[in-house]
Design a protein around this motif. Structure first.
Motif, short mmCIF file in Angstrom:
data_model
loop_
_atom_site.label_atom_id
_atom_site.label_comp_id
_atom_site.label_asym_id
_atom_site.label_seq_id
_atom_site.Cartn_x
_atom_site.Cartn_y
_atom_site.Cartn_z
N THR A 139 0.85 -1.20 0.00
CA THR A 139 0.00 0.00 0.00
C THR A 139 0.88 1.24 0.00
O THR A 139 1.71 1.42 0.88
N ARG A 140 0.68 2.10 -1.00
CA ARG A 140 1.57 3.26 -1.12
C ARG A 140 1.22 4.36 -0.14
O ARG A 140 2.09 4.88 0.56
N LEU A 141 -0.05 4.74 -0.05
CA LEU A 141 -0.44 5.91 0.73
C LEU A 141 -1.25 5.48 1.95
O LEU A 141 -2.29 4.83 1.82
N LEU A 142 -0.75 5.84 3.12
CA LEU A 142 -1.39 5.47 4.39
C LEU A 142 -1.81 6.72 5.14
O LEU A 142 -1.21 7.79 4.97
N GLU A 185 -4.35 4.60 14.66
CA GLU A 185 -5.00 3.69 13.72
C GLU A 185 -4.47 4.02 12.32
O GLU A 185 -4.51 5.17 11.89
N VAL A 186 -3.98 3.02 11.63
CA VAL A 186 -3.40 3.20 10.31
C VAL A 186 -4.33 2.60 9.27
O VAL A 186 -4.73 1.44 9.38
N THR A 187 -4.68 3.40 8.26
CA THR A 187 -5.56 2.92 7.20
C THR A 187 -4.96 3.28 5.84
O THR A 187 -4.15 4.20 5.72
N ALA A 188 -5.40 2.56 4.83
CA ALA A 188 -4.98 2.88 3.46
C ALA A 188 -5.83 4.04 2.95
O ALA A 188 -7.04 4.11 3.23
N CYS A 189 -5.21 4.95 2.23
CA CYS A 189 -5.95 6.08 1.66
C CYS A 189 -6.66 5.63 0.37
O CYS A 189 -6.15 4.82 -0.38
N TRP A 218 -2.06 12.92 9.49
CA TRP A 218 -0.99 12.76 8.52
C TRP A 218 -1.33 11.70 7.47
O TRP A 218 -2.08 10.77 7.71
N ARG A 219 -0.71 11.88 6.29
CA ARG A 219 -0.63 10.83 5.30
C ARG A 219 0.85 10.49 5.10
O ARG A 219 1.71 11.36 5.26
#
Length: 238
Positions: A133-136, A234-238, A141-142
């Motif tokens: 996954t490129r963008l988190l 919490e980390v998610t994919a954009c 923040w991203r």
């Protein structure tokens, strides 16, 4: 009852001791002496977490980690290694182990780590996000892993050094998990670059500064005294 733990270790005394200790904290425990017994127990019921000794006769723990990695909905794994067996720890983490403890270990620490693994799995965070996954996104923040940039809520890009990038990449894959300095050294090591406790602390300090975090009142990277660092987001994919 806290959860169901499967202990895989060829040492009968360790299996008995861990079973009694974990049951004392409210766990349901199954125990297996080898890979064949582990598979038989997994066919009967899916545990919430697996404690896996890497030094098993015949099919060793690394081979079992590979097998578990191919199974759908595999539970999180905490691997047990011999103290000083750095290479096995590195390979184990690369194969998908979620945490490790070196023998001999303090049983109360094992309980705490297992509880953390189950909490993260329950929240759907056990594996972090996909490696490709490129963008988190986390907090305001991203994180662009292609350009190695932090991007603020105002769309301002902040470049990361190689050490900061590797450190943040390790954190976002393991949110909510306490990572010791030894683990961070192994996870951020680059060919030809020497990494030690001091360089990890410096990288954490610099990354905190770019995130607007402080050691005194951290919002994202928390220091766990005597343990290491925890990425509290919490980390998610954009």
């Amino acid at each position: 009852m806290i959860g169901h733990c499967l202990v895989v270790d060829d040492d009968a005394e360790i299996r008995t001791t861990l079973t009694a200790y974990l049951e004392g904290f409210g766990w349901r425990v199954s125990a297996a002496a080898d890979g064949q017994a582990m598979r038989q127990l997994l066919a009967l019921a899916r545990p919430d977490v697996i404690v896996l000794d890497l030094m098993l006769p015949g099919e060793d723990g690394l081979a079992l980690l590979r097998w578990l990695g191919r199974q759908p909905d595999a539970p999180p794994v905490l691997m047990l290694t011999a103290r000083g067996d750095t290479m096995s720890r590195v390979v184990g983490l690369e194969l998908g182990a979620d945490d490790y403890l070196a023998k001999p270990f303090e049983p109360r620490e094992l309980v705490a780590r297992l509880q953390a693994l189950v909490r993260r799995a329950t929240k759907g965070q056990a594996g972090g996000v996909a490696d490709d996954t490129r963008l988190l996104r986390f907090g305001r923040w991203r994180f662009d892993r292609m350009t190695r940039q932090l991007i603020s809520a105002e769309d301002v890009g902040i470049a990361l050094s190689s050490a900061e990038f590797r450190l943040l990449a390790a954190f976002v894959q393991r949110p909510g998990r306490v990572l010791s300095r030894d683990q961070l050294i192994e996870l951020t090591r680059a060919p030809g670059v020497e990494v030690n406790d001091r360089s990890i602390d410096l990288a954490v300090s610099r990354l905190r500064a770019k995130l607007g975090d402080t050691a005194r009142e951290p919002a994202l990277i928390r220091t766990v005294r005597g343990e290491g660092y925890l990425f509290d987001a919490e980390v998610t994919a954009c």
